[in-house]
Design an enzyme around this catalytic site. Structure first.
Site, PDB file in Angstrom:
ATOM      1  N   ASP A 144      13.481 -10.913  -3.407  1.00 41.65           N
ATOM      2  CA  ASP A 144      12.987 -11.510  -2.165  1.00 41.65           C
ATOM      3  C   ASP A 144      13.769 -10.913  -0.999  1.00 41.65           C
ATOM      4  OD1 ASP A 144      12.157 -13.029  -0.054  1.00 41.65           O
ATOM      5  OD2 ASP A 144      12.714 -14.970  -0.931  1.00 41.65           O
ATOM      6  N   TYR A 192       6.726  -9.160  15.391  1.00 43.64           N
ATOM      7  CA  TYR A 192       6.783  -8.133  14.338  1.00 43.64           C
ATOM      8  C   TYR A 192       7.575  -6.915  14.820  1.00 43.64           C
ATOM      9  CZ  TYR A 192       5.236  -4.191  11.450  1.00 43.64           C
ATOM     10  OH  TYR A 192       5.203  -3.048  10.681  1.00 43.64           O
ATOM     11  N   ASP A 210       5.607   2.147  15.100  1.00 37.97           N
ATOM     12  CA  ASP A 210       5.336   2.403  16.525  1.00 37.97           C
ATOM     13  C   ASP A 210       5.409   1.123  17.356  1.00 37.97           C
ATOM     14  OD1 ASP A 210       3.089   1.532  15.029  1.00 37.97           O
ATOM     15  OD2 ASP A 210       1.686   2.258  16.529  1.00 37.97           O
ATOM     16  N   THR A 231       4.538  -7.664   7.217  1.00 40.23           N
ATOM     17  CA  THR A 231       3.657  -6.793   8.009  1.00 40.23           C
ATOM     18  C   THR A 231       2.502  -7.544   8.694  1.00 40.23           C
ATOM     19  OG1 THR A 231       2.407  -6.298   5.996  1.00 40.23           O
ATOM     20  CG2 THR A 231       4.094  -4.700   6.643  1.00 40.23           C
ATOM     21  N   GLN A 255       0.825  -1.222   0.000  1.00 38.77           N
ATOM     22  CA  GLN A 255       0.000   0.000   0.000  1.00 38.77           C
ATOM     23  C   GLN A 255       0.854   1.266   0.000  1.00 38.77           C
ATOM     24  OE1 GLN A 255      -2.565   0.735   3.338  1.00 38.77           O
ATOM     25  NE2 GLN A 255      -1.182  -0.159   4.844  1.00 38.77           N
ATOM     26  N   LEU A 256       1.931   1.294   0.776  1.00 38.55           N
ATOM     27  CA  LEU A 256       2.789   2.482   0.738  1.00 38.55           C
ATOM     28  C   LEU A 256       3.558   2.547  -0.577  1.00 38.55           C
ATOM     29  CD1 LEU A 256       4.089   4.991   1.922  1.00 38.55           C
ATOM     30  CD2 LEU A 256       5.766   3.513   3.070  1.00 38.55           C
ATOM     31  N   ALA A 263       8.118  -5.068   3.666  1.00 35.68           N
ATOM     32  CA  ALA A 263       8.253  -5.610   5.024  1.00 35.68           C
ATOM     33  C   ALA A 263       7.313  -6.782   5.199  1.00 35.68           C
ATOM     34  CB  ALA A 263       7.919  -4.536   6.067  1.00 35.68           C
TER      35      ALA A 263
HETATM   36  N1  NAP Z   1       0.685  -1.218   7.731  1.00 36.86           N
HETATM   37  C1  NAP Z   1       0.856  -0.569   8.864  1.00 36.86           C
HETATM   38  O1  NAP Z   1      -0.090  -0.300   9.627  1.00 36.86           O
HETATM   39  C2  NAP Z   1       2.233  -0.083   9.240  1.00 36.86           C
HETATM   40  C3  NAP Z   1       2.395   0.592  10.463  1.00 36.86           C
HETATM   41  C4  NAP Z   1       3.664   1.074  10.811  1.00 36.86           C
HETATM   42  C5  NAP Z   1       4.720   0.873   9.947  1.00 36.86           C
HETATM   43  N2  NAP Z   1       4.545   0.199   8.788  1.00 36.86           N
HETATM   44  C6  NAP Z   1       5.697  -0.004   7.916  1.00 36.86           C
HETATM   45  O2  NAP Z   1       5.474   0.724   6.725  1.00 36.86           O
HETATM   46  C7  NAP Z   1       6.097   0.041   5.630  1.00 36.86           C
HETATM   47  C8  NAP Z   1       5.096  -0.127   4.501  1.00 36.86           C
HETATM   48  O3  NAP Z   1       4.072  -0.987   4.966  1.00 36.86           O
HETATM   49  P1  NAP Z   1       2.725  -1.213   4.156  1.00 36.86           P
HETATM   50  O4  NAP Z   1       1.615  -0.824   5.042  1.00 36.86           O
HETATM   51  O5  NAP Z   1       2.847  -0.631   2.779  1.00 36.86           O
HETATM   52  O6  NAP Z   1       2.740  -2.811   4.079  1.00 36.86           O
HETATM   53  P2  NAP Z   1       2.138  -3.784   2.963  1.00 36.86           P
HETATM   54  O7  NAP Z   1       1.016  -3.148   2.246  1.00 36.86           O
HETATM   55  O8  NAP Z   1       1.953  -5.088   3.663  1.00 36.86           O
HETATM   56  O9  NAP Z   1       3.338  -3.886   1.951  1.00 36.86           O
HETATM   57  C9  NAP Z   1       4.518  -4.566   2.266  1.00 36.86           C
HETATM   58  C10 NAP Z   1       5.036  -5.179   0.999  1.00 36.86           C
HETATM   59  O10 NAP Z   1       6.236  -5.915   1.322  1.00 36.86           O
HETATM   60  C11 NAP Z   1       6.187  -7.099   0.560  1.00 36.86           C
HETATM   61  N3  NAP Z   1       6.980  -8.197   1.108  1.00 36.86           N
HETATM   62  C12 NAP Z   1       6.732  -8.951   2.196  1.00 36.86           C
HETATM   63  N4  NAP Z   1       7.656  -9.933   2.291  1.00 36.86           N
HETATM   64  C13 NAP Z   1       8.491  -9.782   1.229  1.00 36.86           C
HETATM   65  C14 NAP Z   1       9.630 -10.493   0.773  1.00 36.86           C
HETATM   66  N5  NAP Z   1      10.108 -11.559   1.413  1.00 36.86           N
HETATM   67  N6  NAP Z   1      10.235 -10.061  -0.355  1.00 36.86           N
HETATM   68  C15 NAP Z   1       9.760  -8.989  -1.033  1.00 36.86           C
HETATM   69  N7  NAP Z   1       8.683  -8.284  -0.664  1.00 36.86           N
HETATM   70  C16 NAP Z   1       8.056  -8.680   0.466  1.00 36.86           C
HETATM   71  C17 NAP Z   1       4.732  -7.496   0.552  1.00 36.86           C
HETATM   72  O11 NAP Z   1       4.499  -8.362  -0.514  1.00 36.86           O
HETATM   73  P3  NAP Z   1       3.454  -9.582  -0.335  1.00 36.86           P
HETATM   74  O12 NAP Z   1       2.110  -8.906  -0.376  1.00 36.86           O
HETATM   75  O13 NAP Z   1       3.773 -10.438  -1.505  1.00 36.86           O
HETATM   76  O14 NAP Z   1       3.737 -10.218   0.993  1.00 36.86           O
HETATM   77  C18 NAP Z   1       4.036  -6.160   0.370  1.00 36.86           C
HETATM   78  O15 NAP Z   1       3.851  -5.825  -0.989  1.00 36.86           O
HETATM   79  C19 NAP Z   1       6.665  -1.254   6.212  1.00 36.86           C
HETATM   80  O16 NAP Z   1       8.015  -1.061   6.544  1.00 36.86           O
HETATM   81  C20 NAP Z   1       5.875  -1.448   7.487  1.00 36.86           C
HETATM   82  O17 NAP Z   1       6.603  -2.200   8.450  1.00 36.86           O
HETATM   83  C21 NAP Z   1       3.309  -0.257   8.405  1.00 36.86           C
END
Ligand code: NAP
Length: 300
Positions: A41, A130, A107, A67, A11-12, A65
């Site tokens: 990967d 996590y 957080d 997540t 999503q980001l 990540a």
């Molecule tokens: N979501 C939240 O509420 C939240 C809160 C605080 C911080 N964050 C941080 O913000 C950042 C962006 O998060 P987001 O919300 O955009 O998360 P997201 O929508 O889950 O996107 C994360 C992406 O990482 C990919 N990924 C996971 N495992 C992988 C691997 N082994 N190799 C390559 N790609 C992989 C996922 O692909 P797949 O779909 O194929 O698994 C997904 O496309 C992350 O660092 C997260 O920790 C998120």
């Protein structure tokens, strides 16, 4: 400026591509590749190092990540490989070959027990796998790139955008499907729209690229504070107003104890963003207004 973006299908990642400023030569990656994305990967540390050696990006923006907060409790090895191993591999490659790293974090590196917003310099004490895996990613960036100005950790919370998987979209679906919802009211944090978060990420990169010295850790969330219950109610009200719902479910506040999950979550994980907003010269949009923009941007 050449930039390697990971998590480009998340999503980001998708908001970052939509909001990419001019002058960026983008190498966007996802786990499996395809759709114009390179396969990378993040659990494969050698591959993460290799992509830096091969392409020599000016920046690595590590938005990818593991997540799945609850699933991570059963898959600690994979969560740590992706969330700790990949940032370390990028940092080490950058230390040797040059470039900079923007590492997204959370957080959930805090225990949520202090009852006031967390400053950037406070000690990490994650409650679950996590959070611990993201904390190890932060530590890696600090250990390898600390003092060099080449590594920035940007913490955010409760990320919600118009595409992908997130709490707001889940609530929108549940408002459609159900009459009544019970939602946790005793966990407080702050929603962060991917639209505003992407702008903040690009601000980090462009201002740093133009020579501004940034602190090693920054916080970015939308303005205000909320419980999951508050966000669920707001999704119903805003979606009704925007014509996305014909009727909203009744939302009842419940306690964390009434909704047990495999991972323990911090009960108060507000991030103090004041200093970071000043550094980035960005004003915060209040979370409810930002949530409205997110709901308005949902593709048909
Ligand atoms: N979501 C939240 O509420 C939240 C809160 C605080 C911080 N964050 C941080 O913000 C950042 C962006 O998060 P987001 O919300 O955009 O998360 P997201 O929508 O889950 O996107 C994360 C992406 O990482 C990919 N990924 C996971 N495992 C992988 C691997 N082994 N190799 C390559 N790609 C992989 C996922 O692909 P797949 O779909 O194929 O698994 C997904 O496309 C992350 O660092 C997260 O920790 C998120």
């Amino acid at each position: 400026m050449k930039l390697l973006l990971t998590g480009a299908a998340g999503q980001l990642g998708r908001a970052l591509i939509d909001k990419m400023p001019p002058g960026v030569e983008l190498l966007a990656s996802s786990r499996l590749g395809g759709d114009g994305l390179v396969a990378l990967d993040l659990a494969d540390a050698k591959a993460c190092q290799q992509v830096v050696v091969e392409h020599r990006p000016d920046w690595v923006l590590n938005a990818g990540a593991y997540t799945a907060v609850d699933k991570a409790e059963a898959e600690p090895g994979l969560a740590h490989a992706v969330n700790g191993g990949a940032p370390r591999a990028f940092a080490e490659a950058i230390q040797t070959h040059g470039g900079r790293l923007l590492q997204l974090s959370t957080d959930f590196v805090f225990n949520g027990k202090q009852g006031s917003p967390y400053r950037v310099d406070q000690s990490r004490d994650p409650l679950g796998v996590y959070g611990a895996s993201k904390a190890s990613g932060e530590e890696a960036v600090e250990e390898v790139l600390g003092g060099s100005g080449q590594g920035v950790v940007l913490r955010t919370s409760w990320v919600m955008g118009p595409v992908g998987k997130n709490f707001a979209l889940t609530m929108l679906r549940l408002h459609r499907e159900r009459e009544h919802l019970g939602v946790v009211a005793d966990q407080v944090g702050c929603p962060s729209s991917t639209l505003n978060l992407a702008t903040a990420c690009w601000m980090v990169i462009t201002s740093s690229h133009e020579g501004m010295e940034l602190p090693p850790v920054l916080h970015w969330c939308d303005g205000g504070a909320a419980s999951w219950y508050d966000v669920s109610v707001a999704v119903g009200e805003l979606a009704l107003d925007l014509g996305l719902l014909e009727r909203a479910a009744t939302v009842n506040p419940i306690s964390t104890a009434d909704y047990p999950t495999p991972a323990t979550r911090p009960c108060y994980s507000l991030l103090d963003c004041q200093a970071s907003r000043q550094v980035l010269q960005l004003e915060a949009q209040q979370w409810r207004s930002a949530l409205r923009d997110v709901l308005k941007s949902i593709p048909n």
